[in-house]
Design an enzyme around this catalytic site. Sequence first.
Site, PDB file in Angstrom:
ATOM      1  CE  LYS A 184      20.647  16.533  29.827  1.00 22.41           C
ATOM      2  NZ  LYS A 184      22.047  16.943  29.615  1.00 22.41           N
ATOM      3  CB  SER A 190      15.385  20.152  34.227  1.00 17.44           C
ATOM      4  OG  SER A 190      15.608  19.346  35.374  1.00 17.44           O
TER       5      SER A 190
END
Length: 416
Positions: free
Chosen positions: A55, A309
């Site tokens: 992110k 992720s």
Amino acid sequence: MEAPTQITLDFNAAYERLKRIVKRTPLEFNSGLSEKYGCEVYLKREDLQIVRSYKLRGAYNMISQLNQDQLNRGVVCASAGNHAQGVAFSCSNLGTLGVIFMPEITPNQKVKQTEMFGAGKVKIVLVGDTFDDCLAEALAYTKANNMTFIPPFDNYSVIEGQGTVGVEILQDLPGVEAVIMPVGGGGLAAGTGSYLKDEKPGVLLIGVEPEGAPSMFKALEAHEPVTLPQINRFVDGAAVKRVGTLTYKLCQEVLNQMLLVPEGKVCTTILKLYNEDAIVVEPAGALAVASLDLVKDQIKGKKVVCIISGGNNDIERMQEIKERSLLYEGLKHYFIIRFPQRPGALKLFVNNVLGPHDDITRFEFIKKTNRESGPALIGIELKSADDYGALMDRMQEFRFEVKELNRDQTLFEYLV
């Protein structure tokens, strides 16, 4: 709003913008998974990113392009945790104030990490039960204070930043044939997928969501984003009620397939990655690997990348993760058992009904004044899921009245 095909997404410019800030995460060959699935499995380790998730890429790519006046007024974001940490790091690095809205159910570990990466440049506001709840509050605050909102996924600059994961994958593995990506709001899949499809049109792109939050799956099914009435929030990094408008359009163009994985399977994968590979992943980070069983025939013989992720997993959640895994694997069962009204019924149950490897993990009489003749809530852990049938046969043989709570979701949630 313009369609994605009218916008030029410059992933290489984003890569140049970010390469001195973000960590170039390793692409690791995994021999165990490769042998199991008969292909070459590589793990893109975004759990090793500076903020332990990808992110940061999207957040920094957008904030770094704001003008000085915008930076002076500050930025706002809404996040379940990982986007918040990316924004916090970016605020600290670029010297701008950030106000970060997070759902009240955000794991404490993610809140603390956000504060740490913000280094005094961020204010955290906990509000609402889901990402969508706190998003409304964040947007209202942004407007009232004339600040800039940094979306977690539905923005071209953010999508460009997330797409740099794909740039690194192709640089490290030019022969990649399939990439499996977790999907929440869709930013990672939209960005990485768009870059890879442009550069390598034949690559197989697969998105994966948790079964309890199938927002992209339902959007693709309906040919437009839809708002889910309710979601399972367990896989918090991928639990959104509605995907982005931009991310949906891009994912619709580039994804070959969308998969749904049960939350219990995600938990089993978390434990296996930790025990077998010493990799700490959060629930959303396990989605790609958890889906391999669903595509084993499609990936055989191919070079496959699974994107890990994120690794922001609160250690306090591990007991819940283990419990969900055992339930999914059929190794843990809960029952309401009414003992026969005869002396020694409890002793009979322990000695004759339980198998040699069965373990009682929970036992409590529901009626405290009616022991050995009233109903009891009992949790039993099995060594093998195959032992379940024999256990149920013995309960019937010795005339124990049984209600299986695993098959009654309402009672399970109420009593367990």
